[in-house]
Design a protein around this motif. Structure first.
Motif, PDB file in Angstrom:
ATOM      1  N   VAL A   1       1.178  52.191   4.539  1.00 45.01           N
ATOM      2  CA  VAL A   1       1.230  51.142   5.538  1.00 45.01           C
ATOM      3  C   VAL A   1       2.250  51.508   6.616  1.00 45.01           C
ATOM      4  O   VAL A   1       1.980  51.386   7.808  1.00 45.01           O
ATOM      5  CB  VAL A   1       1.579  49.785   4.896  1.00 45.01           C
ATOM      6  CG1 VAL A   1       1.827  48.738   5.931  1.00 45.01           C
ATOM      7  CG2 VAL A   1       0.488  49.355   3.953  1.00 45.01           C
ATOM      8  N   VAL A   2       3.415  51.983   6.183  1.00 48.31           N
ATOM      9  CA  VAL A   2       4.460  52.340   7.144  1.00 48.31           C
ATOM     10  C   VAL A   2       4.002  53.522   7.996  1.00 48.31           C
ATOM     11  O   VAL A   2       4.203  53.550   9.210  1.00 48.31           O
ATOM     12  CB  VAL A   2       5.787  52.673   6.416  1.00 48.31           C
ATOM     13  CG1 VAL A   2       6.834  53.165   7.384  1.00 48.31           C
ATOM     14  CG2 VAL A   2       6.285  51.459   5.671  1.00 48.31           C
ATOM     15  N   GLN A   4       0.972  54.438   8.839  1.00 50.05           N
ATOM     16  CA  GLN A   4      -0.088  54.096   9.782  1.00 50.05           C
ATOM     17  C   GLN A   4       0.449  53.334  10.989  1.00 50.05           C
ATOM     18  O   GLN A   4       0.004  53.553  12.111  1.00 50.05           O
ATOM     19  CB  GLN A   4      -1.159  53.254   9.098  1.00 50.05           C
ATOM     20  CG  GLN A   4      -2.074  54.052   8.216  1.00 50.05           C
ATOM     21  CD  GLN A   4      -3.157  53.177   7.608  1.00 50.05           C
ATOM     22  OE1 GLN A   4      -2.968  51.975   7.467  1.00 50.05           O
ATOM     23  NE2 GLN A   4      -4.267  53.773   7.250  1.00 50.05           N
ATOM     24  N   PHE A   5       1.391  52.445  10.782  1.00 45.74           N
ATOM     25  CA  PHE A   5       1.851  51.583  11.857  1.00 45.74           C
ATOM     26  C   PHE A   5       3.116  52.078  12.544  1.00 45.74           C
ATOM     27  O   PHE A   5       3.552  51.468  13.515  1.00 45.74           O
ATOM     28  CB  PHE A   5       2.065  50.161  11.339  1.00 45.74           C
ATOM     29  CG  PHE A   5       0.791  49.510  10.888  1.00 45.74           C
ATOM     30  CD1 PHE A   5      -0.204  49.203  11.791  1.00 45.74           C
ATOM     31  CD2 PHE A   5       0.582  49.218   9.551  1.00 45.74           C
ATOM     32  CE1 PHE A   5      -1.393  48.605  11.388  1.00 45.74           C
ATOM     33  CE2 PHE A   5      -0.592  48.623   9.129  1.00 45.74           C
ATOM     34  CZ  PHE A   5      -1.581  48.318  10.053  1.00 45.74           C
ATOM     35  N   SER A   6       3.720  53.153  12.053  1.00 41.24           N
ATOM     36  CA  SER A   6       4.962  53.600  12.663  1.00 41.24           C
ATOM     37  C   SER A   6       4.730  54.304  13.994  1.00 41.24           C
ATOM     38  O   SER A   6       5.514  54.143  14.923  1.00 41.24           O
ATOM     39  CB  SER A   6       5.728  54.511  11.711  1.00 41.24           C
ATOM     40  OG  SER A   6       5.017  55.729  11.527  1.00 41.24           O
ATOM     41  N   GLY A   7       3.675  55.089  14.116  1.00 40.54           N
ATOM     42  CA  GLY A   7       3.389  55.789  15.361  1.00 40.54           C
ATOM     43  C   GLY A   7       4.401  56.873  15.680  1.00 40.54           C
ATOM     44  O   GLY A   7       4.566  57.245  16.829  1.00 40.54           O
ATOM     45  N   GLU A  13       8.868  60.607  10.940  1.00 39.43           N
ATOM     46  CA  GLU A  13       8.342  59.865   9.800  1.00 39.43           C
ATOM     47  C   GLU A  13       9.008  60.325   8.502  1.00 39.43           C
ATOM     48  O   GLU A  13       9.322  59.521   7.625  1.00 39.43           O
ATOM     49  CB  GLU A  13       6.834  60.101   9.732  1.00 39.43           C
ATOM     50  CG  GLU A  13       6.064  58.993   9.081  1.00 39.43           C
ATOM     51  CD  GLU A  13       4.580  59.225   9.243  1.00 39.43           C
ATOM     52  OE1 GLU A  13       3.977  59.785   8.314  1.00 39.43           O
ATOM     53  OE2 GLU A  13       4.042  58.838  10.294  1.00 39.43           O
TER      54      GLU A  13
END
Length: 67
Positions: A1-2, A4-7, A13
């Protein structure tokens, strides 16, 4: 989840997940330091504790005054 949404780029990352893991390790260390083991004899119920009266498969929650 992190992820995918961190960008973030891959190296950022990696740093993010390393920091999250460090935070979890610190929390676990604090919890482990403050852990107090329980003796098995402390887990037994006290003798003066009242057990609910059971009739068949129903439990009566009334307390009975006995001496």
């Amino acid at each position: 989840v992190v992820a995918q949404f961190s960008g973030l780029v891959q190296w950022a990352e990696f740093i993010l997940f390393s920091c999250l893991l460090l935070v979890v390790c610190l929390i676990f260390s604090i919890m482990g330091y403050n852990y107090v083991p329980i003796k098995p004899e402390d887990l037994q119920e006290p003798a003066d504790k009242q057990i609910p009266y059971t009739q068949g498969n129903m439990i009566n929650l009334e307390t009975k005054k006995t001496k």
